[in-house]
Design a protein around this motif. Sequence first.
Motif, PDB file in Angstrom:
ATOM      1  N   VAL A 156      46.687  64.032 -23.442  1.00 26.47           N
ATOM      2  CA  VAL A 156      46.764  64.294 -21.849  1.00 26.47           C
ATOM      3  C   VAL A 156      47.585  62.994 -21.414  1.00 26.47           C
ATOM      4  O   VAL A 156      47.317  61.800 -21.719  1.00 26.47           O
ATOM      5  CB  VAL A 156      44.946  63.807 -21.574  1.00 26.47           C
ATOM      6  CG1 VAL A 156      44.916  63.875 -19.975  1.00 26.47           C
ATOM      7  CG2 VAL A 156      44.152  64.689 -22.312  1.00 26.47           C
ATOM      8  N   SER A 195      44.583  67.378 -28.704  1.00 22.99           N
ATOM      9  CA  SER A 195      45.250  67.550 -27.360  1.00 22.99           C
ATOM     10  C   SER A 195      45.789  66.058 -27.100  1.00 22.99           C
ATOM     11  O   SER A 195      45.249  65.181 -27.737  1.00 22.99           O
ATOM     12  CB  SER A 195      44.149  68.016 -26.426  1.00 22.99           C
ATOM     13  OG  SER A 195      43.754  69.059 -26.515  1.00 22.99           O
ATOM     14  N   VAL A 224      40.778  70.551 -23.024  1.00 24.15           N
ATOM     15  CA  VAL A 224      41.253  69.469 -23.847  1.00 24.15           C
ATOM     16  C   VAL A 224      40.160  69.362 -25.139  1.00 24.15           C
ATOM     17  O   VAL A 224      39.006  69.510 -24.762  1.00 24.15           O
ATOM     18  CB  VAL A 224      41.049  68.315 -22.768  1.00 24.15           C
ATOM     19  CG1 VAL A 224      41.337  67.010 -23.938  1.00 24.15           C
ATOM     20  CG2 VAL A 224      42.071  68.294 -21.652  1.00 24.15           C
TER      21      VAL A 224
END
Length: 250
Positions: A20, A18, A14
């Motif tokens: 998540v 990125s 990450v």
Amino acid sequence: MTAPVFVVDSLEGVGPGSVVEVEGPEGRHAVSVRRLQAGEDVVLTDGRGRGAAGVVLSVFGKDRLVVEPFEFPVEPEPSPRITVVQALPKGDRGELAVETMTETGVDAVVPWSAARCITQWKGERGLKALAKWRATAREAGKQSRRLRFPEVADAATSKQVAALLAKADFAAVLHEDRDYGSEPLATAELPAQGEILLVVGPEGGVSPEELALFEEAGAKAYRLGRSVLRTSTAGTAATALLLGRTGRWS
């Protein structure tokens, strides 16, 4: 107020750019309990020292949100490391001890089945109690905005505790009785790095046989203040004292 912390299994790979996804129990807590919305700040962590601070991009259903991180803090390995060997208290006071020690900054907790413990962990009941301690450390780590949560080891016998004490750079048994030659922890010579290990006895105290075993392993008896603390609070007070004295709270 600082951003809330949520735990993910891994932050490996990450980085900038990125996104998540947070799902499962953590996602449900964020969406259904905290009622987070797009645009709010959050911090994700693996609980092992890595973090990802960012903003909620979107929320789906009752248990899923998508986060775009933009900062990637790292909580370094603590030095010196502080481990508390905690004798098993009665009732839920063990969880209270783990919670407050975690909030204060302890690095590891070792449950100890001392001779004078009224509570003993055996079989399925012991496994459930250990799971509660570990869940408490996780939740308290999140609540106190930590990125590195304390480890909660398997329950140890007195002989296993002695083996841990023998490896420590500083080993102390908290003992309020001056007749045992206890010295003030506030003036003890502490290592600048390595492992500090503290033993907190049960409400009935550390037995003479256990004290002799621990002294043979290299531990010495130390006291805190004039008042006698309960087993569920002594570890927290001693941890706070050591964090201040070692400069980790500076």
